[in-house]
Design a protein around this motif. Sequence first.
Motif, mmCIF file in Angstrom:
data_model
loop_
_atom_site.group_PDB
_atom_site.id
_atom_site.type_symbol
_atom_site.label_atom_id
_atom_site.label_comp_id
_atom_site.label_asym_id
_atom_site.label_seq_id
_atom_site.Cartn_x
_atom_site.Cartn_y
_atom_site.Cartn_z
ATOM 1 N N LEU A 53 -47.209 -74.146 62.633
ATOM 2 C CA LEU A 53 -47.306 -73.175 63.701
ATOM 3 C C LEU A 53 -47.121 -71.758 63.101
ATOM 4 C CD1 LEU A 53 -45.840 -74.772 66.961
ATOM 5 C CD2 LEU A 53 -48.400 -74.459 66.340
ATOM 6 N N ALA A 54 -46.640 -71.601 61.881
ATOM 7 C CA ALA A 54 -46.443 -70.458 61.407
ATOM 8 C C ALA A 54 -47.458 -69.788 60.607
ATOM 9 C CB ALA A 54 -45.063 -70.373 60.413
ATOM 10 N N SER A 55 -48.511 -70.946 60.168
ATOM 11 C CA SER A 55 -49.401 -70.553 59.278
ATOM 12 C C SER A 55 -50.817 -70.249 59.807
ATOM 13 C CB SER A 55 -49.685 -71.787 58.265
ATOM 14 O OG SER A 55 -50.086 -72.929 58.975
ATOM 15 N N LYS A 56 -51.820 -70.068 58.793
ATOM 16 C CA LYS A 56 -53.181 -69.524 59.377
ATOM 17 C C LYS A 56 -53.790 -71.088 60.037
ATOM 18 C CE LYS A 56 -55.794 -68.446 56.064
ATOM 19 N NZ LYS A 56 -56.482 -68.092 55.110
ATOM 20 N N ALA A 57 -53.327 -71.926 59.764
ATOM 21 C CA ALA A 57 -53.736 -73.401 60.293
ATOM 22 C C ALA A 57 -53.925 -73.296 61.732
ATOM 23 C CB ALA A 57 -52.966 -74.492 59.555
ATOM 24 N N SER A 58 -52.927 -72.594 62.169
ATOM 25 C CA SER A 58 -52.880 -72.736 63.803
ATOM 26 C C SER A 58 -53.127 -71.302 64.456
ATOM 27 C CB SER A 58 -51.542 -72.834 64.130
ATOM 28 O OG SER A 58 -50.458 -71.920 63.658
ATOM 29 N N ASP A 59 -54.331 -70.600 63.715
ATOM 30 C CA ASP A 59 -54.725 -69.329 64.398
ATOM 31 C C ASP A 59 -55.430 -69.577 65.617
ATOM 32 O OD1 ASP A 59 -53.737 -67.709 62.506
ATOM 33 O OD2 ASP A 59 -55.607 -67.309 61.577
ATOM 34 N N TYR A 60 -55.948 -70.689 66.062
ATOM 35 C CA TYR A 60 -56.586 -70.740 67.370
ATOM 36 C C TYR A 60 -55.766 -71.655 68.305
ATOM 37 C CZ TYR A 60 -60.490 -70.909 70.734
ATOM 38 O OH TYR A 60 -61.471 -70.370 71.599
ATOM 39 N N MET A 61 -54.433 -71.680 68.184
ATOM 40 C CA MET A 61 -53.525 -72.398 69.051
ATOM 41 C C MET A 61 -52.795 -71.343 69.796
ATOM 42 S SD MET A 61 -52.086 -75.537 66.971
ATOM 43 C CE MET A 61 -51.137 -76.067 68.457
ATOM 44 N N ASN A 62 -52.610 -71.317 71.302
ATOM 45 C CA ASN A 62 -52.075 -70.290 71.913
ATOM 46 C C ASN A 62 -51.457 -71.046 73.154
ATOM 47 O OD1 ASN A 62 -54.949 -69.004 70.939
ATOM 48 N ND2 ASN A 62 -53.049 -67.509 70.653
ATOM 49 N N GLY A 63 -50.096 -70.943 73.211
ATOM 50 C CA GLY A 63 -49.517 -71.499 74.514
ATOM 51 C C GLY A 63 -49.137 -72.948 74.530
ATOM 52 N N HIS A 64 -49.164 -73.487 73.174
ATOM 53 C CA HIS A 64 -49.213 -74.748 73.018
ATOM 54 C C HIS A 64 -47.784 -75.340 73.207
ATOM 55 C CE1 HIS A 64 -50.495 -79.014 72.820
ATOM 56 N NE2 HIS A 64 -49.957 -79.210 71.775
ATOM 57 N N VAL A 65 -47.239 -76.402 73.701
ATOM 58 C CA VAL A 65 -45.900 -76.773 73.590
ATOM 59 C C VAL A 65 -46.148 -78.341 72.791
ATOM 60 C CG1 VAL A 65 -43.764 -77.383 74.592
ATOM 61 C CG2 VAL A 65 -45.130 -75.896 75.713
ATOM 62 N N LEU A 66 -45.885 -78.310 71.474
ATOM 63 C CA LEU A 66 -45.979 -79.172 70.432
ATOM 64 C C LEU A 66 -44.680 -80.159 70.644
ATOM 65 C CD1 LEU A 66 -47.763 -80.490 68.233
ATOM 66 C CD2 LEU A 66 -46.909 -79.024 66.672
ATOM 67 N N CYS A 67 -44.967 -81.650 71.049
ATOM 68 C CA CYS A 67 -43.811 -82.374 70.941
ATOM 69 C C CYS A 67 -43.680 -83.022 69.742
ATOM 70 C CB CYS A 67 -44.453 -83.601 72.134
ATOM 71 S SG CYS A 67 -44.238 -83.155 73.908
ATOM 72 N N VAL A 68 -42.435 -83.038 69.018
ATOM 73 C CA VAL A 68 -42.195 -83.960 67.944
ATOM 74 C C VAL A 68 -41.163 -84.680 68.225
ATOM 75 C CG1 VAL A 68 -41.536 -83.395 65.692
ATOM 76 C CG2 VAL A 68 -42.867 -81.486 66.718
ATOM 77 N N ASP A 69 -41.452 -85.958 68.714
ATOM 78 C CA ASP A 69 -40.334 -86.638 69.405
ATOM 79 C C ASP A 69 -40.776 -88.247 69.054
ATOM 80 O OD1 ASP A 69 -42.944 -87.371 70.433
ATOM 81 O OD2 ASP A 69 -42.391 -86.907 72.616
ATOM 82 N N GLY A 70 -41.218 -88.643 67.998
ATOM 83 C CA GLY A 70 -41.372 -89.997 67.764
ATOM 84 C C GLY A 70 -41.905 -90.815 68.885
ATOM 85 N N GLY A 71 -42.691 -90.108 69.853
ATOM 86 C CA GLY A 71 -43.553 -90.636 70.948
ATOM 87 C C GLY A 71 -42.909 -90.968 71.925
ATOM 88 N N TRP A 72 -41.716 -90.195 72.179
ATOM 89 C CA TRP A 72 -40.763 -90.299 73.410
ATOM 90 C C TRP A 72 -41.917 -89.889 74.709
ATOM 91 C CZ3 TRP A 72 -35.980 -91.556 75.089
ATOM 92 C CH2 TRP A 72 -35.345 -91.037 76.168
ATOM 93 N N MET A 73 -42.493 -88.855 74.810
ATOM 94 C CA MET A 73 -43.186 -88.264 75.916
ATOM 95 C C MET A 73 -44.569 -89.306 75.775
ATOM 96 S SD MET A 73 -41.521 -85.965 77.168
ATOM 97 C CE MET A 73 -42.903 -85.602 78.443
ATOM 98 N N ALA A 74 -44.760 -90.123 74.891
ATOM 99 C CA ALA A 74 -45.999 -90.774 75.117
ATOM 100 C C ALA A 74 -45.712 -92.272 75.952
ATOM 101 C CB ALA A 74 -46.689 -91.306 73.916
ATOM 102 N N ARG A 75 -44.343 -92.559 76.012
ATOM 103 C CA ARG A 75 -43.968 -93.727 76.668
ATOM 104 C C ARG A 75 -44.089 -93.929 78.147
ATOM 105 N NH1 ARG A 75 -40.149 -97.809 73.505
ATOM 106 N NH2 ARG A 75 -40.100 -99.494 74.931
#
Length: 249
Positions: free
Chosen positions: A227-249
């Motif tokens: 999210l700090a790099s050029k790789a995410s230049d077309y991402m805006n307003g996203h909340v990225l879950c890094v949760d081992g799948g917690w929210m998918a359950r």
Amino acid sequence: MLFDLTGKTALITGTSGGLGQAMAIGLAQAGASIVAISSSGSDRTVESVRANGGQIEQLSADLSKADGLEDVFAKSLGFFGQIDILINNAGIIRRTPAAQHSRQDWSDVIDLNLNSVFYLSQLAGGHMLARGSGKIINIASMLSFQGGLNVPGYTASKHAVAGLTKALANEWAGKGLQVNAIAPGYMTTNNTAAITADEKRYASITERIPAGRWGKPEDLVGPAVFLASKASDYMNGHVLCVDGGWMAR
Ligand code: NAD
């Protein structure tokens, strides 16, 4: 090259340990110069980054004191002359049932977890808008989506952080800035020490995580660099879950 942060400066808050320390070390490894801010000093983070040949300067500041933030930002800017990345990570939690949750606990949590995020984003955002580029990453939580237990102030602050992320992204996406958030799942840090000490609760949470384990601070590094790099230049307003799948359950 997509993930290379060489020549960029990242201002990261809450870097004395935990997630902020891991992200500071990780972004420095990706090439960024780091300005590390926390209320309790970031000596171990500074040592670790420098030992790996990275550039880092630190400031001690209580970010819940809104009056001091302009000065904090001016000093931060002074170290490397620019801020390309802001990670609003500093946060606290107060665990008391809602009926007993004191106004002091409520305002302490809101002052740091929400107000400082907005005020620092305004300061860094102004600087980034003038330069036509920048990345702001807010550290949200599973409690940006769920209610939690005995942490009403924290939950309110983290829901608000998700909303603020979208509000700022809407305004600034067309001006070269990307504002996004990372919502960590259960990670072993000081923030969760009270839960990890409670064997029963620790076990029941672990059982609910599809990955079968709690997160480590290092698990946040890849998503933060992305999210700090050029790789995410077309991402805006996203909340990225890094949760081992917690929210998918
Ligand atoms: P932590 O307690 O290890 O780190 C918090 C950091 O914030 C420390 O560096 C501390 O010095 C700093 N800080 C506290 N009060 C401050 C103040 N008034 N001014 C400046 N700095 C201050 O906890 P952590 O888990 O690394 O938390 C980092 C962020 O991640 C927080 O926003 C937290 O809400 C969020 N988070 C953590 C988890 C988790 O499971 N650990 C899950 C979701 C979200």
